[in-house]
Design a protein around this motif. Structure first.
Motif, PDB file in Angstrom:
ATOM      1  N   TYR A 142      96.522  12.501  30.637  1.00 40.01           N
ATOM      2  CA  TYR A 142      96.551  13.911  30.231  1.00 40.01           C
ATOM      3  C   TYR A 142      96.627  14.115  28.723  1.00 40.01           C
ATOM      4  N   ALA A 143      97.149  13.116  27.993  1.00 45.84           N
ATOM      5  CA  ALA A 143      97.173  13.237  26.533  1.00 45.84           C
ATOM      6  C   ALA A 143      96.001  12.493  25.903  1.00 45.84           C
ATOM      7  N   ALA A 163     100.612  11.186  21.046  1.00 44.04           N
ATOM      8  CA  ALA A 163     101.108  11.727  22.320  1.00 44.04           C
ATOM      9  C   ALA A 163     102.159  12.810  22.086  1.00 44.04           C
ATOM     10  N   PHE A 164     103.067  12.564  21.138  1.00 43.18           N
ATOM     11  CA  PHE A 164     104.112  13.554  20.867  1.00 43.18           C
ATOM     12  C   PHE A 164     103.526  14.833  20.280  1.00 43.18           C
ATOM     13  N   ALA A 165     102.415  14.699  19.557  1.00 41.48           N
ATOM     14  CA  ALA A 165     101.767  15.886  18.995  1.00 41.48           C
ATOM     15  C   ALA A 165     101.201  16.781  20.093  1.00 41.48           C
ATOM     16  N   LYS A 166     100.941  16.197  21.267  1.00 40.69           N
ATOM     17  CA  LYS A 166     100.406  16.970  22.391  1.00 40.69           C
ATOM     18  C   LYS A 166     101.468  17.314  23.425  1.00 40.69           C
ATOM     19  N   ALA A 167     102.747  17.169  23.037  1.00 40.52           N
ATOM     20  CA  ALA A 167     103.841  17.402  23.981  1.00 40.52           C
ATOM     21  C   ALA A 167     103.845  18.835  24.502  1.00 40.52           C
ATOM     22  N   ASP A 168     103.610  19.794  23.646  1.00 42.85           N
ATOM     23  CA  ASP A 168     103.608  21.197  24.081  1.00 42.85           C
ATOM     24  C   ASP A 168     102.468  21.471  25.063  1.00 42.85           C
ATOM     25  N   ASP A 169     101.331  20.816  24.846  1.00 44.66           N
ATOM     26  CA  ASP A 169     100.213  20.978  25.782  1.00 44.66           C
ATOM     27  C   ASP A 169     100.571  20.392  27.150  1.00 44.66           C
ATOM     28  N   LEU A 170     101.256  19.246  27.157  1.00 41.85           N
ATOM     29  CA  LEU A 170     101.687  18.651  28.422  1.00 41.85           C
ATOM     30  C   LEU A 170     102.697  19.538  29.140  1.00 41.85           C
ATOM     31  N   ALA A 171     103.544  20.212  28.350  1.00 41.54           N
ATOM     32  CA  ALA A 171     104.577  21.074  28.942  1.00 41.54           C
ATOM     33  C   ALA A 171     103.980  22.279  29.657  1.00 41.54           C
ATOM     34  N   ALA A 172     102.748  22.650  29.305  1.00 41.19           N
ATOM     35  CA  ALA A 172     102.107  23.815  29.926  1.00 41.19           C
ATOM     36  C   ALA A 172     101.384  23.456  31.219  1.00 41.19           C
ATOM     37  N   LEU A 173     101.318  22.173  31.559  1.00 39.12           N
ATOM     38  CA  LEU A 173     100.572  21.735  32.740  1.00 39.12           C
ATOM     39  C   LEU A 173     101.506  21.506  33.920  1.00 39.12           C
ATOM     40  N   THR A 174     100.944  21.618  35.111  1.00 41.38           N
ATOM     41  CA  THR A 174     101.688  21.285  36.331  1.00 41.38           C
ATOM     42  C   THR A 174     101.059  20.057  36.971  1.00 41.38           C
ATOM     43  N   PHE A 175     101.868  19.331  37.724  1.00 48.20           N
ATOM     44  CA  PHE A 175     101.370  18.152  38.413  1.00 48.20           C
ATOM     45  C   PHE A 175     100.407  18.599  39.512  1.00 48.20           C
ATOM     46  N   PRO A 176      99.218  18.000  39.601  1.00 51.02           N
ATOM     47  CA  PRO A 176      98.203  18.469  40.558  1.00 51.02           C
ATOM     48  C   PRO A 176      98.728  18.557  41.985  1.00 51.02           C
ATOM     49  N   GLY A 177      98.466  19.697  42.619  1.00 45.93           N
ATOM     50  CA  GLY A 177      98.849  19.898  44.008  1.00 45.93           C
ATOM     51  C   GLY A 177     100.279  20.339  44.214  1.00 45.93           C
ATOM     52  N   THR A 178     101.027  20.522  43.111  1.00 46.01           N
ATOM     53  CA  THR A 178     102.425  20.939  43.215  1.00 46.01           C
ATOM     54  C   THR A 178     102.707  22.011  42.164  1.00 46.01           C
TER      55      THR A 178
END
Length: 681
Positions: free
Chosen positions: A201-202, A210-225
């Motif tokens: 995902y990053a 990876a840490f620079a994209k932490a906020d983008d990861l925080a906006a995502l949900t795990f697929p199917g949940t």
């Protein structure tokens, strides 16, 4: 102004121990023809670790004083689909501190090993292993990407496996190293899933990217949940830490790992490898700060480990196992601090604990040597007058462990307790109770061991089990000999470890917790988790902190623990037996280690065997082999047997078949339109 460190100098830090390990492991063993003797083997490995320590100390000075930093890729191994797999170093305050801890403790263990393993046939092989471990751990802490982190992670696990099973003719050692290997694989499965999710995902394995994209990861949900993706990532990463840092329920491997030689208990299972999980979570703090759920999970797991593993230390009689359960409990304290977002406090306790716990393990090994390989504390007593250096250094280590004011453990342990009390993460209430109760428990079992070993009546000539050393040998010759002090190669490391065990906390608490030592290594969202700000407001210097502790609950709980152990084992030694009889069900529960081993062996392992047998018999043999593989050729054979009957070789048979075929086709084309028309009506 910040400076850049030299890449070649940094590269020498892990490479020096590696060179020593290769030389001793190849040319000092039967594999390479035993070209070099014992003296040269230990000299080469010690020199390699000494070089690594000196360079690490210079690096720490540059980082702390000159604000030097390094974050570069040294070698690109592969680029696939835009994902770079690299080898590189990231050196900041966190890395520099870990480099010094790893190399200093390793250097002390190398020197100590000269005396401890003097009579062992695998002398050179042991030095090669511990030097190789030092290389692996340095690669782990110096990495700037998750691929190299995982390499170091697995490498320390592999070398740990080799060291725990060092005496490979000893069945208990083989069982212990296999247990450690399998339990760690469970944690590592979660760890690699977490790394895989970050890569997916990053799109990068590099920490900074990876840490620079932490906020983008925080906006995502795990697929199917509806789960937050970053929560799943953090919990998967922490499962890896649960295995490596021996957190409940993946703690079961560490006590059994005491089957290995004592020096590796100090190096691997107290100061370095088991702290890799703590280091990893602190390094990944930009991700963990985005998930309160993950932090709560970490705090609860750490609380259970800190308290309930401490209880197990109370009933242990093997001197090494008492220290082992102490390690489990203290790792729980570090984990609780991580859950409270007090990452710097966790790492601070990691550092102080490394010194005094390595001291206690090496002190225990010195006692074992002096007691002619007796490890049962019930058959010791009065050792103080025979082993004065071992006694005083072990006392200093024990005082540091229980959090005596002005000692190293006091500053880190009390900071953890205060951080938990200021935390508002779910589970903080239970965690606060656990770490406070753990203070009494730690003081009790630590000084129970101390009093039984160094004070009271001499019992070393009363052991009904004779003396079995941790090499698995039987020793009758020394049964009635008095204890003796260990040689200088053993006592010098004890003294050198005792010094930081006393002073390192006093000297470093301010810059490490309330200064900017970790400014670009650890990230904390102070708006959501203001614990460190609240601790900073209440901190008025190390002396004031020590004075304030005189009126605080933790100090009096520690004093109560020491006083209780003194009364029960020095004044009224009949009381423990009476308590044991009164609370026999509780004692049985503790003696069986909460039946975790029984559950793993009889439920999980047996269930896995049954499942495996079912998949083998039903799935593999019946369906795959019997149905798909064998069934397919049997079907082909049957069809070919039927078809073969039609191939008679007579011309009139073929003519008859052609006439019947033409008749069938004519019948079909004539009668089918009539049937279709009738059906349509």
């Amino acid at each position: 102004m910040s400076q850049t460190l030299s890449a070649s100098t940094l590269l020498m830090v892990p490479m020096a121990p590696l060179v020593g390990a290769v030389l001793a492991g190849v040319f000092g063993t039967q594999f390479g023809g035993n070209w070099i003797g014992r003296r040269l083997a230990h000299s080469l490995t010690i020199l390699g670790v000494l070089v690594a320590f000196v360079l690490s100390a210079l690096t720490l000075k540059s980082v702390a004083v000159d604000d030097a930093r390094f974050n570069e890729t040294l070698y690109t191994w592969m680029v696939t689909g835009g994902l770079k797999m690299e080898i590189g170093f990231l050196v900041d305050g966190l890395t520099a501190m870990m480099m010094c801890v790893v190399t200093f403790v390793s250097l002390m263990v190398h020197i100590y090993t000269i005396g401890y393993m003097e009579e062992d046939e695998g002398y050179n092989r042991f030095f090669a292993y511990i030097s190789l471990f030092t290389f692996s751990m340095l690669m782990l802490v110096m990495s700037n990407n998750m691929l190299q982190l995982f390499f170091g992670w697995e490498a320390v696990g592999l070398v740990s496996y080799l060291l725990i099973g060092f005496w490979f003719n000893k069945p208990t050692a083989i069982f212990a190293n296999m247990k450690a290997f399998l339990v760690n694989r469970v944690g590592d499965f979660g760890f690699i899933l977490g790394i895989g999710l970050i890569a997916a995902y990053a799109g990068t394995l590099n920490y900074t990217e990876a840490f620079a994209k932490a906020d983008d990861l925080a906006a995502l949900t795990f697929p199917g949940t509806s789960w937050m993706l970053v929560t799943v990532i953090c919990i998967c990463l922490f499962i890896g830490a649960m295995g490596k840092s021996a957190q409940f329920p993946l703690h079961v491997w560490l006590p059994d790992s005491m089957e290995g030689p004592t020096p590796i208990s100090a190096l691997i299972h107290a100061a370095t490898m088991v702290t890799a999980g703590i280091f990893m979570v602190a390094r990944m703090s930009p991700l963990f700060e985005l998930s309160d759920t993950a932090l709560s999970f970490i705090m609860v797991i750490g609380s259970i480990t800190a308290l309930f593993m401490g209880f197990l230390g109370i009933i242990q009689n093997d001197i090494k196992r008492v220290v082992a359960y102490s390690t489990l409990s203290q790792l729980g304290y570090m984990t609780v601090a991580l859950g409270a977002s007090a990452y710097s406090v966790a790492v601070f306790h990691l550092m102080t604990h490394a010194f005094f716990k390595a001291l206690l393990f090496l002190g225990a090994g010195s006692v074992i040597m002096g007691m002619h390989h007796n490890q049962d504390i019930r058959w010791m007593g009065g050792v103080r007058k025979y082993m004065p250096i071992t006694w005083i250094t072990s006392l200093l280590g024990s005082l540091a462990l229980i959090g005596t004011p002005l000692f190293a453990g006091f500053y880190s342990k009390d900071s953890i307790i205060e951080a938990v009390q200021e935390s508002h993460v779910y589970g903080a209430g239970f965690a606060s109770f656990a770490v406070l109760a753990g203070v009494f428990v730690t003081a009790f079992y630590s000084f129970r061991m101390y009093f039984l070993v160094f004070h009271g009546q001499e019992r070393y000539d009363q052991n009904p089990d004779a003396h079995h050393d941790d090499h698995g040998h039987h020793d009758d010759h020394h049964d009635h000999h008095e204890p003796h002090e260990s040689p200088w190669v053993v006592t010098v490391p004890l003294v050198l470890l005792a010094i930081p065990s006393v002073v390192i906390g006093y000297l470093t608490i301010e810059p490490m917790l309330y200064g900017d030592f970790f400014k670009d290594a650890i990230f904390v969202n102070l708006e959501r988790h203001p614990v460190m700000e609240e601790l900073k407001e209440a901190f008025h210097g190390p002396v004031a902190m020590a004075l304030h502790s005189l009126t605080s609950l933790p100090l009096w709980l520690a004093i109560a623990g020491v006083a209780s152990s003194y009364y029960m084992y020095m004044v009224n030694p009949a009381l423990p037996a009476a308590i044991k009889r009164l609370f026999m069900p509780v004692y049985t529960l503790l003696e069986n280690k909460y039946y975790m081993d029984w559950f793993n062996e009889n439920i999980l392992a047996r269930g896995a065997r049954l499942l495996g047998t079912g998949l083998w018999k039903g799935g593999d043999q019946a369906i795959i082999d019997g149905g798909v593989v064998n069934g397919s050729w049997k079907l082909v054979a049957w069809v070919s047997g039927v078809v073969r009957r039609a191939q008679s070789g007579y011309l009139y048979h073929y003519a008859l078949a052609m006439i019947v075929g033409v008749l069938a086709l004519m019948t079909y084309f004539v009668t089918w339109p009539m049937i279709a028309e009738w059906l349509a009506r």
